[in-house]
Every structure is written in C-alpha cells, then in structure tokens.
Design a protein around this motif. Structure first.
Motif, short mmCIF file in Angstrom:
data_model
loop_
_atom_site.label_atom_id
_atom_site.label_comp_id
_atom_site.label_asym_id
_atom_site.label_seq_id
_atom_site.Cartn_x
_atom_site.Cartn_y
_atom_site.Cartn_z
N ASP A 500 0.81 -1.22 0.00
CA ASP A 500 0.00 0.00 0.00
C ASP A 500 0.84 1.27 0.00
OD1 ASP A 500 -2.33 -1.46 0.05
OD2 ASP A 500 -2.42 -1.52 2.23
N ASN A 501 2.09 1.17 0.49
CA ASN A 501 2.90 2.38 0.68
C ASN A 501 3.74 2.72 -0.54
OD1 ASN A 501 4.66 0.26 0.78
ND2 ASN A 501 5.75 0.92 2.61
N THR A 502 3.42 2.16 -1.69
CA THR A 502 4.17 2.47 -2.90
C THR A 502 3.95 3.94 -3.27
OG1 THR A 502 3.97 0.22 -3.71
CG2 THR A 502 4.48 1.92 -5.33
N ALA A 503 5.04 4.63 -3.64
CA ALA A 503 4.94 6.05 -3.99
C ALA A 503 4.01 6.22 -5.19
CB ALA A 503 6.31 6.61 -4.32
N SER A 504 3.11 7.18 -5.08
CA SER A 504 2.19 7.43 -6.19
C SER A 504 2.92 8.14 -7.32
CB SER A 504 1.01 8.30 -5.70
OG SER A 504 1.50 9.54 -5.21
N ALA A 505 2.28 8.13 -8.48
CA ALA A 505 2.94 8.70 -9.67
C ALA A 505 3.20 10.18 -9.52
CB ALA A 505 2.07 8.44 -10.91
N GLY A 506 2.38 10.86 -8.73
CA GLY A 506 2.56 12.30 -8.60
C GLY A 506 3.37 12.72 -7.40
N SER A 507 3.93 11.80 -6.64
CA SER A 507 4.68 12.15 -5.45
C SER A 507 6.08 12.62 -5.83
CB SER A 507 4.77 10.95 -4.50
OG SER A 507 5.56 9.94 -5.05
N ASP A 508 6.74 13.26 -4.86
CA ASP A 508 8.09 13.78 -5.10
C ASP A 508 9.13 12.67 -5.09
OD1 ASP A 508 7.06 16.33 -5.26
OD2 ASP A 508 7.34 16.74 -3.12
N LYS A 509 8.80 11.56 -4.45
CA LYS A 509 9.76 10.45 -4.36
C LYS A 509 9.92 9.79 -5.73
CE LYS A 509 10.59 6.09 -1.94
NZ LYS A 509 10.05 5.12 -0.97
N LYS A 510 11.16 9.68 -6.16
CA LYS A 510 11.43 9.06 -7.45
C LYS A 510 11.26 7.56 -7.35
CE LYS A 510 14.82 9.03 -11.19
NZ LYS A 510 16.17 9.47 -11.61
N ARG A 511 10.46 7.00 -8.26
CA ARG A 511 10.15 5.58 -8.21
C ARG A 511 11.26 4.77 -8.87
NH1 ARG A 511 3.80 5.02 -9.67
NH2 ARG A 511 4.08 3.06 -8.58
N GLU A 512 11.58 3.67 -8.22
CA GLU A 512 12.62 2.78 -8.74
C GLU A 512 12.12 2.08 -10.00
OE1 GLU A 512 14.91 -1.33 -7.31
OE2 GLU A 512 13.76 -0.12 -5.88
N LYS A 513 13.01 1.91 -10.98
CA LYS A 513 12.66 1.28 -12.24
C LYS A 513 13.33 -0.08 -12.35
CE LYS A 513 10.35 4.81 -13.96
NZ LYS A 513 8.91 4.74 -14.30
N ILE A 514 12.67 -0.99 -13.06
CA ILE A 514 13.27 -2.29 -13.35
C ILE A 514 14.38 -2.07 -14.38
CG2 ILE A 514 12.84 -4.60 -14.27
CD1 ILE A 514 9.99 -4.37 -13.29
N ALA A 515 15.47 -2.77 -14.23
CA ALA A 515 16.62 -2.59 -15.10
C ALA A 515 16.24 -2.73 -16.57
CB ALA A 515 17.71 -3.59 -14.74
N ASP A 516 16.74 -1.80 -17.39
CA ASP A 516 16.55 -1.82 -18.84
C ASP A 516 15.08 -1.78 -19.24
OD1 ASP A 516 19.33 -2.05 -19.14
OD2 ASP A 516 19.22 -4.24 -19.04
N SER A 517 14.26 -1.08 -18.45
CA SER A 517 12.84 -0.95 -18.79
C SER A 517 12.30 0.32 -18.15
CB SER A 517 12.05 -2.17 -18.32
OG SER A 517 11.86 -2.14 -16.92
N ASP A 518 11.07 0.68 -18.54
CA ASP A 518 10.39 1.84 -17.97
C ASP A 518 9.38 1.44 -16.91
OD1 ASP A 518 11.77 3.63 -19.58
OD2 ASP A 518 10.34 3.44 -21.23
N GLU A 519 9.33 0.17 -16.55
CA GLU A 519 8.36 -0.30 -15.56
C GLU A 519 8.82 0.02 -14.15
OE1 GLU A 519 5.80 -3.67 -15.94
OE2 GLU A 519 7.02 -4.45 -17.56
N ASP A 520 7.86 0.46 -13.32
CA ASP A 520 8.17 0.77 -11.92
C ASP A 520 8.42 -0.51 -11.14
OD1 ASP A 520 7.80 3.53 -12.29
OD2 ASP A 520 5.63 3.30 -12.11
N ASN A 521 9.47 -0.50 -10.35
CA ASN A 521 9.83 -1.67 -9.53
C ASN A 521 9.27 -1.45 -8.12
OD1 ASN A 521 10.91 -4.19 -9.12
ND2 ASN A 521 12.97 -3.45 -8.70
N ASP A 522 7.96 -1.60 -7.97
CA ASP A 522 7.27 -1.29 -6.71
C ASP A 522 7.43 -2.41 -5.68
OD1 ASP A 522 6.31 1.16 -7.67
OD2 ASP A 522 4.63 0.18 -8.67
N ASP A 523 7.02 -2.09 -4.46
CA ASP A 523 7.09 -3.06 -3.36
C ASP A 523 5.86 -3.98 -3.37
OD1 ASP A 523 9.48 -2.00 -2.35
OD2 ASP A 523 8.41 -0.44 -1.26
#
Length: 561
Positions: A500-523
């Motif tokens: 539930d605590n994954t950073a939203s798309a509009g938050s200031d926290k930069k979301r981690e990305k999966i290597a060599d892709s544009d997909e978010d690497n969420d918890d």
C-alpha cells in the motif's frame, strides 16, 4: 504563560517554550534535557533586546521581564559542553507496548495459517482483502429475511460474514490468523471442497474454483441500491455505468461481452449501404448473430484458440486472451437449411473497476485406453509473459474504443508536447512553477476557463462504473495467485499482493525502475500461508511459468488512474 524561545547553541538552534513562572532553574532544566549541558556549566546570554544584561544569573526574576513587548521568538545564546545523555524529544514506544491494531500497521501484513491443504483459500483471500469496493460491500451486507429462512441462505450469510471477519482480523493482528470459520463455512457452502483423501486428510482444491464460487455467492447476496452505494463510496453508479449489473460483484468485476457469430460459408448481411450494394443480389445472405453476456473474468488460453483444432503458440497474456475470445463452431444456418461452420468473436462492451484474468493452466486429457479412469487432469507448464500494466483497448468493441480514444489522444498529445519541450531544452519544472504562479494570481480566471472548457468538451458516455472520466483502458496489476508443482490436483498456492505504501505517480519520491525498462519496480508482499516476505515487481514478472517455480494462475488488475 509560555513564550516561544529560540536558543542558539553552537551550530544548533533549539526551539523551546519558556515559562517565566518556573524561573531560571526551570529554563536550565529544559535546556539540559534537550542538549545534555549540565545546569551548573551553562552560560546563557540574551540576543533579543529587553532581556537581562550579561550572563543570566540564578537569582534573575524572569517574571519581572517585559516579555510581551519582545517580538517572538525570544532569542538567547547558550555556551557549554554536553556531558549528560540527552532525553529524546519524542518518547520511544516499543512495538510490544502497542495495541494489536496499531502494531499490525507497523509490521508486514499478517498471513493465514494453513489448516490442511487450505492454501487455495488463503491465497485468494489475501488478494480479495485489498479490494476496497468488495470490503465496503461486505460491511454493508445484511442477510435478507427470505434467505434467512432457507438453510442455503444461512450458510451463504455465514460465509460472507466469515470472509469479512477474516479480512478484519488480518488488519488488526500483527500475527498470523487461523481462518477456522472461513474454512468451515466454505466447506458447508461448497461440499465438493470438503473432500478428503484415503487417509482422511483434506484434499487440495482449485483456487479459481474457490474464487468463482465465492464470487457467485457474493453476487447472489450483495444486491440492491444500499450495497451498490456502499461499494462505490456512498453514491450508486448511474444506470448507464452499471449497464445491467444489479449486484456488487457484477458492478466491480463484471465485463459485458458482445458476441458476434458470422457464417463462414455465406455472405454476412452488412448494415453499410455501400457494402450492401456491392453484394450479389443472387447470393445467399446470413445475418450476423449478436448477443450479450456477462463475464466475471477474462481467460488467457495457453494451449491455443478456444477451439480444439487451434495450434497457436501462446507466449504473452494478450495473445492468449485474444484467442480465447475467438473460435469456430457448428451452428444451424437458416439460409442454407443445414448446419454450417461459424466464426465466434467476442468484444468487451462494458469495463469493470477490477479485472481478473485466469491463465488456462489446467485441462482435462482423455485417456480412453486407461483401465482405471477415462481421463486425467493435466497442467500446462509453458511460460506466458505479462506486464504490470495491461491495456484492454484492442479487446473492446467500437463503442468503448471511441470513448477511450478521446482520453488516449489527449494523453498522447500532452506527452508529445512534454517531449518536444525537453528536446528544445526548456525547463519543465520552471514552466510548472510559472503556471502555478499564474493560477494563484488569477484563480477566478482559471476557474472560468476550466468551466468553459468543460462546457465546450462533449460529455463522453460511461464505459463502466467507478472508472475515472479520463480512463484510457489501462489496468495495473495489484495481486496474483500462483500455483507451484506439476500435479494439477496437488502443488501449492501462494498470494502476491502489491504494498500500500508504494509512492504514487505524482509524489516527489522518485520511483525505482526495473533494469533496462520503464516499468516501476514497486514493493510487493508474497503470502506463503502464514509466512509473509517482501518482494518487488521484477519478482512478480518472473511468475510467467516455464519450470517448477511459482507460475501465475489468477491475475488481479485495477483501473489505472
């Protein structure tokens, strides 16, 4: 009366509340607790005008000072070395001292105890637990008087109450929960799930069968305006949004499917005048047969098409779904006066807030040469990939596509404009700041402009209940039920749920990305019955199958905002 005071000590600035009635000793006690400087080694001097002169003496009467005439905060300077331990600003509270409800929020989510091959139930329950519309509908559920009179109605009411109670217990407890009541009510409502093996041990059940069965009970019980209002935040969706759905399950999970049957041996009657003129007048014409049905999930056909003769290699979820929506069948033709081959094609005519996709991992294989049985249940092990975001645009009918295209074209234009600005070297952040400043300077003009845009822009027809007005047909993956093992009647089920605590798309926290892709690497969290462990999106995308590792069986998606 306490006065806000700022004490400069070396490179630190300490904010305190000074109470003159407590005297110099009280002031020094407060500073000693905050800094660790002993009282007898403190030297406090004034910075604000109107205070004492020189070093503060213990005999100084702070109440005699005219503190009201000094602009806050009152500023002082302190000298001295810290030799004492500093008391924490906030009192340390240990996890063991918290109430169970608060402790459950501070640790990883709780698991469910396996009561004997109940992993099928545990995994599905963990996935359903995080669907707010379902939980809100369950909270408002009250058994009807007619259902209460029958034994089946009583069992169904007990099942839904047990499901909600189990979910609530998981929220309130930091430890694993034993789902005794849910397991008991499940076996009472669905006797086939109470089967036992030769030794009397409970047999493994199918997680999808449990999901579909409990959805069927919920659909039959959670009907009416009150349930629909509760599930959608207190406001019942309009009739156009529901489009025939009269219960919470069909409103939240239901897809209205448009099925078109066309005869392969004859020309299909066309509604287009130009096409109709081109048709040979002597040719036999068979009108297309269009019907509508309600489904609560999409199926990803792994073996091939929906007909047994198809031999298509499926490697991705989109390919499997597309093939499950098409096929061939034999049907009577009025024009020919006999059976003929027809093509079946299905499209989505209404979208849900939550979309469930079942992977066709299990199938029944006939064994006519066997002396013991006529068939055996088998499992398809081949890998079928999927992403964390699923686009359903190509599976929709033309009416739904037309609505989705408006938001998709708008989003595409905004993205192209953003890329163009970046290529020109313009600072997007500065542009945003300028826009915000202009909006603050002239809020009325902005509001008027927005109202004018809304009045000019045509209102789009609804494509489903509870969906955002700018919905583009994109769904994000938030839960997965997996199966591990080669035995279709055995193996082990596990649940995987997005945190539930994954950073939203509009938050200031930069979301981690999966290597060599544009997909978010969420918890994420993986629920192995009572064992709960953290994981990432990249671990979820590895659940595509192809070996003895866990492979996706049920994928749960929600509308992406």
């Amino acid at each position: 009366m306490a006065y806000k005071t700022l004490v400069k000590w070396g490179k630190e600035s300490i904010e305190i509340e000074m109470d003159p009635s407590q005297g110099v000793d009280g002031l020094k006690q407060t500073l000693q607790a905050r800094t660790g400087v002993p009282k007898d080694r403190m030297k406090i001097m004034p910075k604000s005008k109107g205070l004492w002169k020189g070093v503060l003496k213990d005999t100084q009467d702070l109440s005699a000072l005219k503190l009201d005439g000094i602009s806050p905060p009152i500023q002082m300077l302190m000298m001295g070395s810290a030799t004492l331990p500093v008391e924490p600003v906030k009192k340390t509270i240990f996890l063991e001292d918290l109430p169970p409800e608060e402790a459950a929020k501070m640790v990883e989510p709780s698991g469910l105890v396996n009561l004997g091959n109940t992993c099928y139930l545990n995994s599905v329950t963990q996935c359903l637990r995080v669907i707010p519309q379902l939980r809100d509908g369950l909270k408002s559920y009250t058994p009807s008087s007619s259902n209460g009179a029958s034994q089946q109605g009583q069992m169904h009411a007990l099942l839904l109450k047990s499901l909600l109670s189990t979910m609530d217990s998981l929220d309130k407890s930091p430890n694993a929960i034993s789902p005794n009541n849910l397991v008991m009510s499940t076996k009472m409502s669905f006797p086939q799930m109470a089967q036992t093996g030769p030794g009397g041990a409970p047999m493994q059940q199918d997680a999808e069968e449990f999901y579909s069965s409990i959805m069927g009970v919920c659909a039959g019980e959670m009907r009416g305006d009150s349930s629909l209002k509760a599930a959608f935040g207190g406001e019942k969706p309009s009739g156009g949004q529901l489009d025939g759905a009269d219960n919470v399950i069909d409103a939240v999970f239901g897809l209205k499917m448009e099925e078109t049957l066309t005869c392969d041996e004859l020309t299909t009657a066309s509604t287009d005048k130009d096409d109709a003129m081109d048709t040979d007048a002597n040719a036999l014409v068979e009108p297309a047969v269009v019907s509508y049905d309600l489904h609560r999930k999409l199926v990803c056909n792994i073996q091939g098409g929906s007909d047994s003769s198809s031999q298509v290699n499926i490697t991705h979820i989109g390919e499997g779904i597309q093939l499950s929506l098409t096929g061939k069948l034999d049907k009577y033709s009025e024009a020919l006066g006999r059976n003929a081959q027809w093509t079946r094609s299905q499209k989505i005519a209404r979208l849900p807030p939550c979309l469930v996709v079942q992977f066709g991992r299990f199938y029944w294989k006939a064994t006519p040469d066997s002396q013991d049985h006529s068939g055996v249940k088998c499992k398809v092990m081949k890998p079928v990939g999927f992403q964390s975001v699923f686009d359903v645009y190509e599976f929709c009918n033309d009416k739904v596509k037309k609505v989705l295209k408006v938001a998709r074209d708008k989003a595409l234009a905004e993205e192209e404009d953003r890329v163009a600005k970046k290529l020109r070297g313009e600072d997007l952040e500065d542009d945003n700041k300028e826009d915000e400043a202009m909006e603050e300077d002239d809020e009325e003009a902005a509001a008027l402009q927005a109202a004018l845009a809304m009045s000019v822009e045509p209102e789009q027809p609804p494509v489903g209940p509870g969906l955002p007005h700018d919905f583009q047909g994109l769904y994000e993956l938030f839960a997965v039920v997996t199966h591990k093992g080669r035995d279709a009647d055995g193996g082990h089920y596990m649940g995987w749920v997005k945190a539930d605590n994954t950073a939203s798309a509009g938050s200031d926290k930069k979301r981690e990305k999966i290597a060599d892709s544009d997909e978010d690497n969420d918890d994420w969290f993986v629920f192995d019955d009572d064992e709960v462990s953290p994981c990432k999106t990249e671990d979820i995308l590895k659940l595509k199958g192809g070996g003895d590792w866990h492979m996706s069986y049920l994928n749960f998606y929600r509308a992406k905002k």
